[in-house]
Design an enzyme around this catalytic site. Sequence first.
Site, PDB file in Angstrom:
ATOM      1  N   THR A 153       0.874  -1.199   0.000  1.00  0.00           N
ATOM      2  CA  THR A 153       0.000   0.000   0.000  1.00  0.00           C
ATOM      3  C   THR A 153       0.901   1.237   0.000  1.00  0.00           C
ATOM      4  O   THR A 153       1.398   1.620  -1.042  1.00  0.00           O
ATOM      5  CB  THR A 153      -0.966   0.029   1.209  1.00  0.00           C
ATOM      6  OG1 THR A 153      -0.223  -0.154   2.405  1.00  0.00           O
ATOM      7  CG2 THR A 153      -2.017  -1.043   1.083  1.00  0.00           C
ATOM      8  N   LYS A 192       3.989  -6.979   3.953  1.00  0.00           N
ATOM      9  CA  LYS A 192       3.731  -5.586   3.621  1.00  0.00           C
ATOM     10  C   LYS A 192       3.396  -4.850   4.911  1.00  0.00           C
ATOM     11  O   LYS A 192       2.840  -5.420   5.854  1.00  0.00           O
ATOM     12  CB  LYS A 192       2.588  -5.432   2.624  1.00  0.00           C
ATOM     13  CG  LYS A 192       1.253  -5.780   3.200  1.00  0.00           C
ATOM     14  CD  LYS A 192       0.212  -4.721   2.944  1.00  0.00           C
ATOM     15  CE  LYS A 192       0.787  -3.378   3.252  1.00  0.00           C
ATOM     16  NZ  LYS A 192      -0.179  -2.495   3.964  1.00  0.00           N
ATOM     17  N   THR A 203       1.334  -8.972  12.260  1.00  0.00           N
ATOM     18  CA  THR A 203       1.837  -7.791  11.566  1.00  0.00           C
ATOM     19  C   THR A 203       0.793  -7.320  10.580  1.00  0.00           C
ATOM     20  O   THR A 203      -0.321  -7.776  10.586  1.00  0.00           O
ATOM     21  CB  THR A 203       3.133  -8.097  10.808  1.00  0.00           C
ATOM     22  OG1 THR A 203       3.564  -6.878  10.184  1.00  0.00           O
ATOM     23  CG2 THR A 203       2.890  -9.130   9.726  1.00  0.00           C
ATOM     24  N   GLU A 286       6.611   4.654   7.328  1.00  0.00           N
ATOM     25  CA  GLU A 286       6.173   5.902   6.696  1.00  0.00           C
ATOM     26  C   GLU A 286       7.073   7.060   7.108  1.00  0.00           C
ATOM     27  O   GLU A 286       7.144   7.423   8.277  1.00  0.00           O
ATOM     28  CB  GLU A 286       4.713   6.178   7.056  1.00  0.00           C
ATOM     29  CG  GLU A 286       3.777   5.272   6.257  1.00  0.00           C
ATOM     30  CD  GLU A 286       2.330   5.370   6.672  1.00  0.00           C
ATOM     31  OE1 GLU A 286       1.497   4.828   5.935  1.00  0.00           O
ATOM     32  OE2 GLU A 286       2.042   5.975   7.702  1.00  0.00           O
ATOM     33  N   ASN A 410       0.739  10.979   5.738  1.00  0.00           N
ATOM     34  CA  ASN A 410      -0.514  10.685   6.430  1.00  0.00           C
ATOM     35  C   ASN A 410      -1.541  11.797   6.356  1.00  0.00           C
ATOM     36  O   ASN A 410      -2.722  11.573   6.631  1.00  0.00           O
ATOM     37  CB  ASN A 410      -0.221  10.280   7.875  1.00  0.00           C
ATOM     38  CG  ASN A 410       0.326   8.872   7.901  1.00  0.00           C
ATOM     39  OD1 ASN A 410      -0.357   7.948   7.472  1.00  0.00           O
ATOM     40  ND2 ASN A 410       1.567   8.717   8.326  1.00  0.00           N
ATOM     41  N   THR A 415      -6.145  11.543  -0.312  1.00  0.00           N
ATOM     42  CA  THR A 415      -6.411  12.507  -1.392  1.00  0.00           C
ATOM     43  C   THR A 415      -5.562  12.200  -2.620  1.00  0.00           C
ATOM     44  O   THR A 415      -4.666  11.384  -2.574  1.00  0.00           O
ATOM     45  CB  THR A 415      -6.120  13.937  -0.916  1.00  0.00           C
ATOM     46  OG1 THR A 415      -4.781  14.002  -0.414  1.00  0.00           O
ATOM     47  CG2 THR A 415      -7.092  14.340   0.156  1.00  0.00           C
TER      48      THR A 415
END
Lengths: 415, 415
Positions: A153, A192, A203, A286, A410, A415
């Site tokens: 993702t 992932k 996970t 991230e 984040n 969007t």
Amino acid sequence: MATGLDSFPKIYPVSGFKLGTASAGIKEISRNDLVVMQIAENSAVAALFTKNAFCAAPIEVARNSLAKHVPSYLVVNTGNANAGTGARGIRDAQMTCAKIAELTEVDADKVLPFSTGVIGEYLPTQLILDALPSAIEALNEDGWEAAAWSILTTDTRPKASSKRFAIPSYHAGTSEVTTSPETHITLTGIAKGSGMIKPNMATMLSFIATDASIDNELLHRALTLAANKSFNRITVDGDTSTNDALVLVATGHSGVVVDELNFSQFQANLESVCVELAQACIRDGEGAAKFVTIVVANALNLDEALEVAYTVAESPLVKTALGASDANWGRIMAAIGRAEITHLDMEKVDIYINDTLVVHQGQRSADYSEEAGSIAMQTEDIEIKILLDRGDVSQTVWTTDLGHEYVRINADYRT
Amino acid sequence: MATGLDSFPKIYPVSGFKLGTASAGIKEISRNDLVVMQIAENSAVAALFTKNAFCAAPIEVARNSLAKHVPSYLVVNTGNANAGTGARGIRDAQMTCAKIAELTEVDADKVLPFSTGVIGEYLPTQLILDALPSAIEALNEDGWEAAAWSILTTDTRPKASSKRFAIPSYHAGTSEVTTSPETHITLTGIAKGSGMIKPNMATMLSFIATDASIDNELLHRALTLAANKSFNRITVDGDTSTNDALVLVATGHSGVVVDELNFSQFQANLESVCVELAQACIRDGEGAAKFVTIVVANALNLDEALEVAYTVAESPLVKTALGASDANWGRIMAAIGRAEITHLDMEKVDIYINDTLVVHQGQRSADYSEEAGSIAMQTEDIEIKILLDRGDVSQTVWTTDLGHEYVRINADYRT
């Protein structure tokens, strides 16, 4: 951003385990976002799922089906988590399984569904149903790398780990346990996950297969032990996914039996695969610019070691300091001090950053200088070691820094 | 950034409570960074301190002194927290108190020290000692606004609240309790705090005075009750300061007695002052673009209401969504789901954003549209109301969003 580990590792296929990918166009038209995995007959399967009370529809369906049968197929879509979707979400997951059952002539309960992606939107089920035949057609023991890409993702990299190793064992069909010759088995897995990472007995999504022959109960024990040293020791932001699942399949095709006699050797190798996959999630966390290892040593017990480790690992102030390569040990001390453990004497605490003793007995070490701290913080991999002087329990947690890139990812996610 | 409340409120001085500020040049030359407060004789004083096990030297000194005497002076420096400074930190705090004692001819134990600022550096004690005479010379009942400015660190605005109000009471010296005429008292307070805000029975630093006549025990009860509705219900980042202190002084100069008969009226007004100060800390929270109220209603008990409220309030993923004005209710649900409460049925959960029902019984409300959510999120003040359908306990917590400005402030803090 992401830190370390640029190349995809060499993969050893696992006899009896096939993967096929396809593009269903769930979120983007041009990428593969659907994976089907086929499990040979007579395999054993163990799985751990998220402990989030708000769990996704596929988790509920997979849990129920797993309780009834050893599965024959796994199906994974990315781009949509099918979470917060109520009864319709359950039906959507069941329809996906039913379609595979129909195409492959197995019972629908023998297909486990997995989803990952945005929460709260209905699954575009028809798109998935339409793409399933191509995914099934693509089933192949060499399908690992394509599958690793297809389950991502916000991840920027595919994550895989693969090992062939010898363990003392006997071949199924013989009974020469006592001689224990060295026999070879394979363990290969993909994962992932890069945000909403605080696995709780599992996970984000990880699928591991081995050609060892091992019964369900022992397989579950191995997976639980390994998860507690790997997937259950990572955090990006403390947020726990609604869709976490970790699945381990043992096809038995190597003929090599794993039992109580060689369990520890098998488990150690499984743990090593799990640690590599879990660390890869953190390295791709991230916005991650740092790969941070938090070691809490000399704790009284497991709970307090983890409480201190996670309080430090999830402190926004510690994480922003890490992102700025600022050896702001006062924030580390402040985080330790608010951890919920009883009668902690801060004047006994030592803190190392990499090999530099920064805090000794609760205050700045006499030998420590800001320059030394600054040098220690420049590396991409940073270890913070906290010695509590209370007992002999040690625990390790892996995490990331917090920087602008985390906020950007984040804030813009939907969007 | 900061949200709402631009102007400094009208201040009512408190008879018997004087404040004097001076510049010691602790971190910057050009600003006032030192405040002395003088407490009239026969006052009552209550204080709450941080529960962080890593507490600063002045906290230790103040706690010990408060156990012996009602204090006559308070002294506050900004720019340096005097935390993680060991025995030398204790001596530095004691030297500050001793100097005031010498200048004012009181016992050194009757001076309570408070520090705020960077952790882990030794206090520039000589600078403080040199500046104390000017601070004492400046002592004045009108010194509130200058003091409010002088205690700030990363705050962008001074924070104050002041009320004159009538309560049913009698004047000291009379005994006509039964007639309970309306008499007037004053409550005035200042606070500082914008980061490392998760007070644990206290706040960053807040000093409140009243001219009511009230005994120590009742004053402590009032302060504890008020803190639990205000300073103990705010969080910026979940990080708890090492230096938190909340002090309430009652000089008795109004002659108006507060006792069991009019306690609730006094307490309600004190709570109102504390809520204004606590909310001002959140409105000025590091990088805050939103003022976020989290209400958890229909919880089974206090603990679970607070656990859910704080898990949502401190979720980095919820906070980044708030910063981006994204009504990402999936993240709110995921945070509720990982809160540590037993047997939570997510299918009974409703969520409102302002007046918009977003989630009904665990999934997107039928009437809800992304547009409605987007409109609800545009306001600077946002209320997230979570109904658990388990009981009748309700709790409110105030917090901020998480955006680039938070990262910028905390990455650059020591540079």
